[in-house]
Design a protein around this motif. Sequence first.
Motif, mmCIF file in Angstrom:
data_model
loop_
_atom_site.group_PDB
_atom_site.id
_atom_site.type_symbol
_atom_site.label_atom_id
_atom_site.label_comp_id
_atom_site.label_asym_id
_atom_site.label_seq_id
_atom_site.Cartn_x
_atom_site.Cartn_y
_atom_site.Cartn_z
ATOM 1 N N LEU A 146 0.797 -1.286 0.021
ATOM 2 C CA LEU A 146 -0.064 -0.045 0.094
ATOM 3 C C LEU A 146 0.804 1.310 -0.074
ATOM 4 O O LEU A 146 0.333 2.238 -0.142
ATOM 5 N N ARG A 147 2.306 1.051 0.126
ATOM 6 C CA ARG A 147 2.958 2.087 0.144
ATOM 7 C C ARG A 147 3.699 2.359 -0.999
ATOM 8 O O ARG A 147 4.696 1.500 -1.411
ATOM 9 N N ARG A 148 3.955 3.505 -1.760
ATOM 10 C CA ARG A 148 4.957 3.571 -2.893
ATOM 11 C C ARG A 148 6.379 3.815 -2.631
ATOM 12 O O ARG A 148 6.576 4.322 -1.450
ATOM 13 N N TRP A 149 7.147 2.977 -3.372
ATOM 14 C CA TRP A 149 8.582 3.121 -3.086
ATOM 15 C C TRP A 149 9.328 4.601 -3.554
ATOM 16 O O TRP A 149 9.836 4.572 -4.574
ATOM 17 N N ASN A 150 8.941 5.627 -2.735
ATOM 18 C CA ASN A 150 9.377 6.926 -2.984
ATOM 19 C C ASN A 150 10.298 7.437 -1.890
ATOM 20 O O ASN A 150 10.693 6.788 -1.002
ATOM 21 N N GLU A 151 11.003 8.674 -2.099
ATOM 22 C CA GLU A 151 11.849 9.218 -1.195
ATOM 23 C C GLU A 151 11.283 9.073 0.242
ATOM 24 O O GLU A 151 12.134 8.921 1.303
ATOM 25 N N THR A 152 9.996 9.481 0.391
ATOM 26 C CA THR A 152 9.506 9.481 1.749
ATOM 27 C C THR A 152 9.549 8.284 2.356
ATOM 28 O O THR A 152 9.951 8.253 3.783
ATOM 29 N N PHE A 153 9.008 7.170 1.545
ATOM 30 C CA PHE A 153 8.883 6.038 2.466
ATOM 31 C C PHE A 153 10.218 5.321 2.565
ATOM 32 O O PHE A 153 10.598 4.657 3.609
ATOM 33 N N GLN A 154 11.341 5.498 1.875
ATOM 34 C CA GLN A 154 12.747 5.156 1.821
ATOM 35 C C GLN A 154 13.173 5.771 3.209
ATOM 36 O O GLN A 154 14.101 4.923 4.097
ATOM 37 N N LYS A 155 13.122 7.091 3.515
ATOM 38 C CA LYS A 155 13.520 7.570 4.756
ATOM 39 C C LYS A 155 12.697 7.085 5.962
ATOM 40 O O LYS A 155 13.543 6.877 6.892
ATOM 41 N N GLU A 156 11.400 6.613 5.747
ATOM 42 C CA GLU A 156 10.732 6.019 7.048
ATOM 43 C C GLU A 156 11.394 4.507 7.107
ATOM 44 O O GLU A 156 11.608 4.201 8.221
ATOM 45 N N VAL A 157 11.494 3.939 6.392
ATOM 46 C CA VAL A 157 12.394 2.628 6.412
ATOM 47 C C VAL A 157 13.714 2.675 6.999
ATOM 48 O O VAL A 157 13.996 1.983 7.880
ATOM 49 N N LEU A 158 14.539 3.723 6.730
ATOM 50 C CA LEU A 158 15.786 3.954 7.280
ATOM 51 C C LEU A 158 15.463 4.552 8.756
ATOM 52 O O LEU A 158 16.285 3.763 9.514
ATOM 53 N N SER A 159 15.003 5.341 9.053
ATOM 54 C CA SER A 159 14.683 5.989 10.368
ATOM 55 C C SER A 159 14.224 4.844 11.193
ATOM 56 O O SER A 159 14.765 4.995 12.399
ATOM 57 N N SER A 160 13.114 4.235 11.022
ATOM 58 C CA SER A 160 12.331 3.158 11.720
ATOM 59 C C SER A 160 13.419 2.242 12.259
ATOM 60 O O SER A 160 13.281 1.559 13.371
ATOM 61 N N ARG A 161 14.485 1.841 11.411
ATOM 62 C CA ARG A 161 15.673 0.847 11.938
ATOM 63 C C ARG A 161 16.650 1.645 12.802
ATOM 64 O O ARG A 161 17.057 1.096 13.791
ATOM 65 N N LEU A 162 17.376 2.540 11.782
ATOM 66 C CA LEU A 162 18.524 3.201 12.806
ATOM 67 C C LEU A 162 18.049 3.919 13.868
ATOM 68 O O LEU A 162 18.969 3.906 14.815
ATOM 69 N N GLU A 163 17.202 4.772 13.758
ATOM 70 C CA GLU A 163 17.002 5.589 15.031
ATOM 71 C C GLU A 163 16.522 5.023 16.203
ATOM 72 O O GLU A 163 17.223 5.005 17.639
ATOM 73 N N THR A 164 15.686 3.756 16.016
ATOM 74 C CA THR A 164 15.559 2.955 17.272
ATOM 75 C C THR A 164 16.761 2.153 17.827
ATOM 76 O O THR A 164 16.895 2.090 18.953
ATOM 77 N N THR A 165 17.398 1.816 16.582
ATOM 78 C CA THR A 165 18.660 0.942 17.393
ATOM 79 C C THR A 165 19.693 2.084 17.954
ATOM 80 O O THR A 165 20.186 1.601 19.000
ATOM 81 N N GLN A 166 19.794 3.170 17.411
ATOM 82 C CA GLN A 166 20.737 4.025 18.067
ATOM 83 C C GLN A 166 20.216 4.494 19.443
ATOM 84 O O GLN A 166 21.151 4.686 20.343
ATOM 85 N N ILE A 167 18.784 4.719 19.518
ATOM 86 C CA ILE A 167 18.409 5.087 20.995
ATOM 87 C C ILE A 167 18.482 3.786 22.132
ATOM 88 O O ILE A 167 19.067 4.119 23.135
ATOM 89 N N LEU A 168 18.344 2.677 21.483
ATOM 90 C CA LEU A 168 18.545 1.284 22.570
ATOM 91 C C LEU A 168 20.257 1.505 22.673
ATOM 92 O O LEU A 168 20.786 1.119 23.832
ATOM 93 N N ALA A 169 20.964 1.420 21.612
ATOM 94 C CA ALA A 169 22.513 1.329 21.772
ATOM 95 C C ALA A 169 23.226 2.354 22.745
ATOM 96 O O ALA A 169 23.794 2.208 23.465
#
Length: 308
Positions: free
Chosen positions: A81-104
Amino acid sequence: MRVLVGEGGRKEPGAASPKGGGTGFIGAALTQLLKARGHEVTLVSRKPGPGRITWDELATSGLPRCDAAVNLAGENILNPLRRWNETFQKEVLSSRLETTQILARAINKAPQPPQAWVLVTGVAYYQPSLTAEYDEDSPGGDFDFFSNLVTKWEAAARLPGESTRQVVVRSGVVLGRGGGAIHHMLLPFRLGLGGPIGSGHQFFPWIHIQDLAGILVHALEASHVQGVLNGVAPAPTTTNAEFAKALGAALGCPAFIPLPGMVVQAVFGRERAIMLLEGQKVVPRKTLASGYRYSFPELGAALKEVVA
């Protein structure tokens, strides 16, 4: 053991709620197994509640007292349901990197750091190939958006020093009831419209949800386990066509109508379609060597349990 499990993603003001790996599927299976083995579980999620803290609370107040931490968070890459555009790519990145950085960061600053820190990433680290075989020591992580994502993701989790044991589980396609890849496949297969995706020759690294949860608990409990583990089944090589045939057999339905690559690219976009149209032969050499015993090493038995 007190275990902190990161699920979902950190919700930005005004943003749609992301769907994370821990929300209702992998997180539920892991939590159930941890509790069955006598461990206490605290979830880190978007919303507060009993047995939960929020990502914002973790970022501001630091790590609650725990013996181990796991991060499952990440926006669903293959959400049709989500188009593979720049906005979604940023969400994919931040949802992984940011949470991992916060925990680390919280683990690194904790007065009493946990004994173990486990991150779940993916086999997209390894380059798709029809001939290569990859184990945990194989190179990768530098050839497309997804392999680079895994490299950044795992780097974000890395802690200085040796006070906390660190494990990365690179997961294959997770098979289980009520979620994951099978959830979107069952209806067309039950209607007799299932079949291989594209050529069907591409490898299909998979794992049953019970085994992914089992490997994570094994990584938390076994003090000798560290470094990278491949979270894939040890079954003989499975191609996409073999998977389609086995799923059809488990359902008692024909499975010979291929889904053309052009259709997959139209729905998911060319870059994202690679995850379905190409694959990797991944073996869990270190996972087996670490002493983990699989509940579902063979595809047929795994699929029968999922569709029963």
